[in-house]
Design a protein around this motif. Sequence first.
Motif, PDB file in Angstrom:
ATOM      1  N   PHE B  34       0.833  -1.196   0.000  1.00 23.26           N
ATOM      2  CA  PHE B  34       0.000   0.000   0.000  1.00 23.26           C
ATOM      3  C   PHE B  34       0.873   1.254   0.000  1.00 23.26           C
ATOM      4  O   PHE B  34       1.981   1.264   0.534  1.00 23.26           O
ATOM      5  N   LEU B  46      -5.610   6.408   1.455  1.00 20.45           N
ATOM      6  CA  LEU B  46      -5.061   5.364   0.609  1.00 20.45           C
ATOM      7  C   LEU B  46      -4.911   5.870  -0.818  1.00 20.45           C
ATOM      8  O   LEU B  46      -5.873   6.321  -1.429  1.00 20.45           O
ATOM      9  N   LYS B  49      -3.057   0.331  -3.981  1.00 26.11           N
ATOM     10  CA  LYS B  49      -2.717  -0.927  -3.331  1.00 26.11           C
ATOM     11  C   LYS B  49      -2.360  -1.966  -4.378  1.00 26.11           C
ATOM     12  O   LYS B  49      -2.814  -1.901  -5.517  1.00 26.11           O
ATOM     13  N   PHE B  51      -2.410  -6.162  -4.584  1.00 19.08           N
ATOM     14  CA  PHE B  51      -2.715  -7.451  -3.973  1.00 19.08           C
ATOM     15  C   PHE B  51      -2.166  -8.591  -4.831  1.00 19.08           C
ATOM     16  O   PHE B  51      -1.592  -9.536  -4.317  1.00 19.08           O
ATOM     17  N   ASP B  94       1.173  -5.587   4.340  1.00 19.44           N
ATOM     18  CA  ASP B  94       0.219  -6.355   5.117  1.00 19.44           C
ATOM     19  C   ASP B  94       0.502  -7.821   4.829  1.00 19.44           C
ATOM     20  O   ASP B  94       0.638  -8.205   3.666  1.00 19.44           O
ATOM     21  N   ALA B  97      -4.150 -11.015   3.510  1.00 18.44           N
ATOM     22  CA  ALA B  97      -5.429 -10.499   3.034  1.00 18.44           C
ATOM     23  C   ALA B  97      -6.086  -9.398   3.841  1.00 18.44           C
ATOM     24  O   ALA B  97      -7.262  -9.463   4.104  1.00 18.44           O
ATOM     25  N   GLY B  98      -5.332  -8.414   4.277  1.00 20.02           N
ATOM     26  CA  GLY B  98      -5.936  -7.246   4.899  1.00 20.02           C
ATOM     27  C   GLY B  98      -6.413  -7.415   6.320  1.00 20.02           C
ATOM     28  O   GLY B  98      -6.927  -6.478   6.907  1.00 20.02           O
ATOM     29  N   ASN B  99      -6.243  -8.566   6.898  1.00 22.35           N
ATOM     30  CA  ASN B  99      -6.788  -8.775   8.232  1.00 22.35           C
ATOM     31  C   ASN B  99      -5.712  -8.804   9.301  1.00 22.35           C
ATOM     32  O   ASN B  99      -5.898  -9.356  10.373  1.00 22.35           O
ATOM     33  N   THR B 100      -4.575  -8.239   8.984  1.00 22.96           N
ATOM     34  CA  THR B 100      -3.478  -8.182   9.936  1.00 22.96           C
ATOM     35  C   THR B 100      -2.944  -6.755   9.970  1.00 22.96           C
ATOM     36  O   THR B 100      -3.234  -5.961   9.090  1.00 22.96           O
ATOM     37  N   PRO B 101      -2.179  -6.448  11.003  1.00 27.05           N
ATOM     38  CA  PRO B 101      -1.700  -5.064  11.114  1.00 27.05           C
ATOM     39  C   PRO B 101      -0.780  -4.678   9.975  1.00 27.05           C
ATOM     40  O   PRO B 101       0.015  -5.478   9.486  1.00 27.05           O
ATOM     41  N   LEU B 102      -0.888  -3.437   9.582  1.00 24.14           N
ATOM     42  CA  LEU B 102       0.021  -2.899   8.585  1.00 24.14           C
ATOM     43  C   LEU B 102       1.367  -2.599   9.226  1.00 24.14           C
ATOM     44  O   LEU B 102       1.440  -2.192  10.386  1.00 24.14           O
ATOM     45  N   PHE B 104       4.497  -0.141   8.550  1.00 24.66           N
ATOM     46  CA  PHE B 104       4.768   1.080   7.787  1.00 24.66           C
ATOM     47  C   PHE B 104       6.255   1.381   7.682  1.00 24.66           C
ATOM     48  O   PHE B 104       7.045   1.038   8.570  1.00 24.66           O
TER      49      PHE B 104
END
Lengths: 116, 114
Positions: B34, B46, B49, B51, B94, B97-102, B104
């Motif tokens: 991202f 945002l 992104k 994927f 990440d 699939a988006g369900n974990t902490p980013l 940076f």
Amino acid sequence: EAGVTQFPSHSVIEKGQTVTLRCDPISGHDNLYWYRRVMGKEIKFLLHFVKESKQDESGMPNNRFLAERTGGTYSTLKVQPAELEDSGVYFCASSLTSGIYTYEQYFGPGTRLTVT
Amino acid sequence: AQSVTQPDIHITVSEGASLELRCNYSYGATPYLFWYVQSPGQGLQLLLKYFSGDTLVQGIKGFEAEFKRSQSSFNLRKPSVHWSDAAEYFCAVDRVAGNTPLVFGKGTRLSVIA
């Protein structure tokens, strides 16, 4: 549609006091995250809620930080007692899960916390 | 552990010039990538992104980024910078699939001069 909102936008407190930050995620988003950026550092993860449950709180710095998410809606992050090193910008983010797919995280404007 | 490196802390470009912001990541598999932007007084927005699929992704505000697996990079580009692009830019990864902490990078502050 309203985005992620955070309150307050700024807070200045003295060392030893208590502060509570609030985050309202985008309606319908089950996932809610808290992040923090200390000056000059990268944005770091604090914790992750799925609905009202804490999925991951591995980033919480110590037990002076308490996060709650009442009824799976808004969340609060309480710092008690605050220390100087807690100063920074606290971001909240939310994301939607549909089936097995979770979408990108949307961030709020942040709360700038200054501890003096 | 995952990490994200943005080697440039501050970049200054002239309005109308091209821009490239660098981002390298460290992760064993292909992460989700991202770019976010934070304008003064605003939250993180945002930009784009990645994927899977086409390695050149288009985002908002005329930005694009290219994923290069061999270089573990995801650089952000814009052909012609506008004064309103002055902001801080963050690259993030990440794990799942988006369900974990980013995770940076430290951010790159962009200044635009006339």
